[in-house]
Write an enzyme that holds these catalytic residues in place. Sequence first.
Site, PDB file in Angstrom:
ATOM      1  N   TYR A   1       0.829  -1.211   0.000  1.00 58.84           N
ATOM      2  CA  TYR A   1       0.000   0.000   0.000  1.00 58.84           C
ATOM      3  C   TYR A   1       0.864   1.262   0.000  1.00 58.84           C
ATOM      4  O   TYR A   1       0.567   2.228  -0.703  1.00 58.84           O
ATOM      5  CB  TYR A   1      -0.945   0.009   1.208  1.00 58.84           C
ATOM      6  CG  TYR A   1      -1.857  -1.201   1.291  1.00 58.84           C
ATOM      7  CD1 TYR A   1      -2.396  -1.773   0.142  1.00 58.84           C
ATOM      8  CD2 TYR A   1      -2.183  -1.779   2.515  1.00 58.84           C
ATOM      9  CE1 TYR A   1      -3.222  -2.887   0.221  1.00 58.84           C
ATOM     10  CE2 TYR A   1      -3.021  -2.887   2.598  1.00 58.84           C
ATOM     11  CZ  TYR A   1      -3.526  -3.436   1.452  1.00 58.84           C
ATOM     12  OH  TYR A   1      -4.339  -4.540   1.529  1.00 58.84           O
TER      13      TYR A   1
HETATM   14  C1  COA Z   1      -0.774  -8.401   0.905  1.00 61.97           C
HETATM   15  C2  COA Z   1      -0.667  -9.349  -0.277  1.00 61.97           C
HETATM   16  C3  COA Z   1      -2.005  -9.418  -0.998  1.00 61.97           C
HETATM   17  C4  COA Z   1       0.370  -8.775  -1.252  1.00 61.97           C
HETATM   18  O1  COA Z   1       0.533  -9.661  -2.327  1.00 61.97           O
HETATM   19  P1  COA Z   1       1.995 -10.188  -2.768  1.00 61.97           P
HETATM   20  O2  COA Z   1       1.823 -10.786  -4.110  1.00 61.97           O
HETATM   21  O3  COA Z   1       2.555 -11.033  -1.667  1.00 61.97           O
HETATM   22  O4  COA Z   1       2.849  -8.850  -2.737  1.00 61.97           O
HETATM   23  P2  COA Z   1       3.306  -7.817  -3.828  1.00 61.97           P
HETATM   24  O5  COA Z   1       2.588  -7.851  -5.105  1.00 61.97           O
HETATM   25  O6  COA Z   1       3.355  -6.532  -3.106  1.00 61.97           O
HETATM   26  O7  COA Z   1       4.725  -8.410  -4.063  1.00 61.97           O
HETATM   27  C5  COA Z   1       5.787  -7.568  -3.951  1.00 61.97           C
HETATM   28  C6  COA Z   1       6.912  -8.329  -3.371  1.00 61.97           C
HETATM   29  O8  COA Z   1       7.305  -9.317  -4.324  1.00 61.97           O
HETATM   30  C7  COA Z   1       8.641  -9.038  -4.761  1.00 61.97           C
HETATM   31  N1  COA Z   1       8.672  -9.303  -6.190  1.00 61.97           N
HETATM   32  C8  COA Z   1       9.282 -10.351  -6.722  1.00 61.97           C
HETATM   33  N2  COA Z   1       9.104 -10.336  -8.048  1.00 61.97           N
HETATM   34  C9  COA Z   1       8.364  -9.258  -8.347  1.00 61.97           C
HETATM   35  C10 COA Z   1       7.849  -8.706  -9.529  1.00 61.97           C
HETATM   36  N3  COA Z   1       8.057  -9.281 -10.695  1.00 61.97           N
HETATM   37  N4  COA Z   1       7.134  -7.573  -9.462  1.00 61.97           N
HETATM   38  C11 COA Z   1       6.911  -6.978  -8.280  1.00 61.97           C
HETATM   39  N5  COA Z   1       7.353  -7.471  -7.107  1.00 61.97           N
HETATM   40  C12 COA Z   1       8.074  -8.592  -7.149  1.00 61.97           C
HETATM   41  C13 COA Z   1       8.918  -7.614  -4.377  1.00 61.97           C
HETATM   42  O9  COA Z   1      10.273  -7.460  -4.111  1.00 61.97           O
HETATM   43  C14 COA Z   1       8.083  -7.452  -3.126  1.00 61.97           C
HETATM   44  O10 COA Z   1       8.730  -7.952  -2.006  1.00 61.97           O
HETATM   45  P3  COA Z   1       8.449  -7.338  -0.541  1.00 61.97           P
HETATM   46  O11 COA Z   1       6.993  -7.322  -0.287  1.00 61.97           O
HETATM   47  O12 COA Z   1       9.170  -8.279   0.338  1.00 61.97           O
HETATM   48  O13 COA Z   1       8.998  -5.954  -0.542  1.00 61.97           O
HETATM   49  C15 COA Z   1      -0.222 -10.782   0.166  1.00 61.97           C
HETATM   50  O14 COA Z   1       1.075 -10.719   0.703  1.00 61.97           O
HETATM   51  C16 COA Z   1      -1.164 -11.428   1.151  1.00 61.97           C
HETATM   52  O15 COA Z   1      -2.123 -12.091   0.750  1.00 61.97           O
HETATM   53  N6  COA Z   1      -0.906 -11.230   2.474  1.00 61.97           N
HETATM   54  C17 COA Z   1      -1.688 -11.857   3.503  1.00 61.97           C
HETATM   55  C18 COA Z   1      -3.106 -11.377   3.501  1.00 61.97           C
HETATM   56  C19 COA Z   1      -3.205  -9.887   3.678  1.00 61.97           C
HETATM   57  O16 COA Z   1      -2.516  -9.298   4.480  1.00 61.97           O
HETATM   58  N7  COA Z   1      -4.107  -9.268   2.898  1.00 61.97           N
HETATM   59  C20 COA Z   1      -4.352  -7.875   2.974  1.00 61.97           C
HETATM   60  C21 COA Z   1      -5.197  -7.603   4.170  1.00 61.97           C
HETATM   61  S1  COA Z   1      -5.561  -5.875   4.311  1.00 61.97           S
END
Ligand code: COA
Length: 202
Positions: A154
């Site tokens: 976010y």
């Molecule tokens: C929050 C959530 C939806 C984010 O989804 P995600 O796919 O894990 O995260 P992102 O799209 O932000 O991925 C970015 C991360 O991937 C990495 N990454 C690897 N390859 C990547 C690419 N090609 N492009 C972008 N990021 C990449 C980035 O470095 C980044 O790492 P970091 O978060 O450690 O800094 C997920 O982590 C999740 O389901 N969490 C648990 C549930 C939750 O909290 N939901 C939200 C409740 S409000």
Amino acid sequence: MTTVAAQFVRLSADDFRDRLREALAIYVEAMRYPPSTAEQRAPMWLTHALREGWRGVAALDAGGRMLGIAYGYRGNPGQWWHEQVRRGLVKRSGEAAAEAWLGDYFELTEIHVRPGNQGAGIGEVLLRQLLEGVPDRHVLLSTPEGPTRAWRLYRRLGFVDVLRDYHFAGDPRPFAILGRTLPLEPPGTPGGQDPRPATFPG
Ligand SMILES: CC(C)(COP(=O)(O)OP(=O)(O)OC[C@H]1O[C@@H](n2cnc3c(N)ncnc32)[C@H](O)[C@@H]1OP(=O)(O)O)[C@@H](O)C(=O)NCCC(=O)NCCS
């Protein structure tokens, strides 16, 4: 952004209803809730899909298995979340601030990626595709306080504090309400960053 091993599809409300169990399974796994939470949440998610402006996006693997889910809808008075946030905002910042945020917004209600597929950029693509073309002025969301990957996502996309350490009725956990104006800046362009220092730097 580089490519991720997933395809992203818009869900109609019917698609969402058909795949509700799969989506809820991701939700409970991602949030580390007990499996029984899925059944409790099902009626609420179905109700959400009837709301004005509802839209959903799923990430699928090559075999069509769901890897992630995001959905939201236009926020309106009378909705539980809207009224809760309004109550908190009016109390902390006054009527004008509440109206400025809540007058015209899209609520990002849920975004979850299967734990084994997190950290590969899927969440960001889901969020961007969900918000693509949303006609509302703002997007708002709530997330538990804490240094999580969700927070990093976010903040990276320019969400700022609307209300911090807020307690929704019936939930002992402190939440943050975050928001920003729409549309989002394209990936890799400046301007997507929070102008204020992030509490949980990524
Ligand atoms: C929050 C959530 C939806 C984010 O989804 P995600 O796919 O894990 O995260 P992102 O799209 O932000 O991925 C970015 C991360 O991937 C990495 N990454 C690897 N390859 C990547 C690419 N090609 N492009 C972008 N990021 C990449 C980035 O470095 C980044 O790492 P970091 O978060 O450690 O800094 C997920 O982590 C999740 O389901 N969490 C648990 C549930 C939750 O909290 N939901 C939200 C409740 S409000």
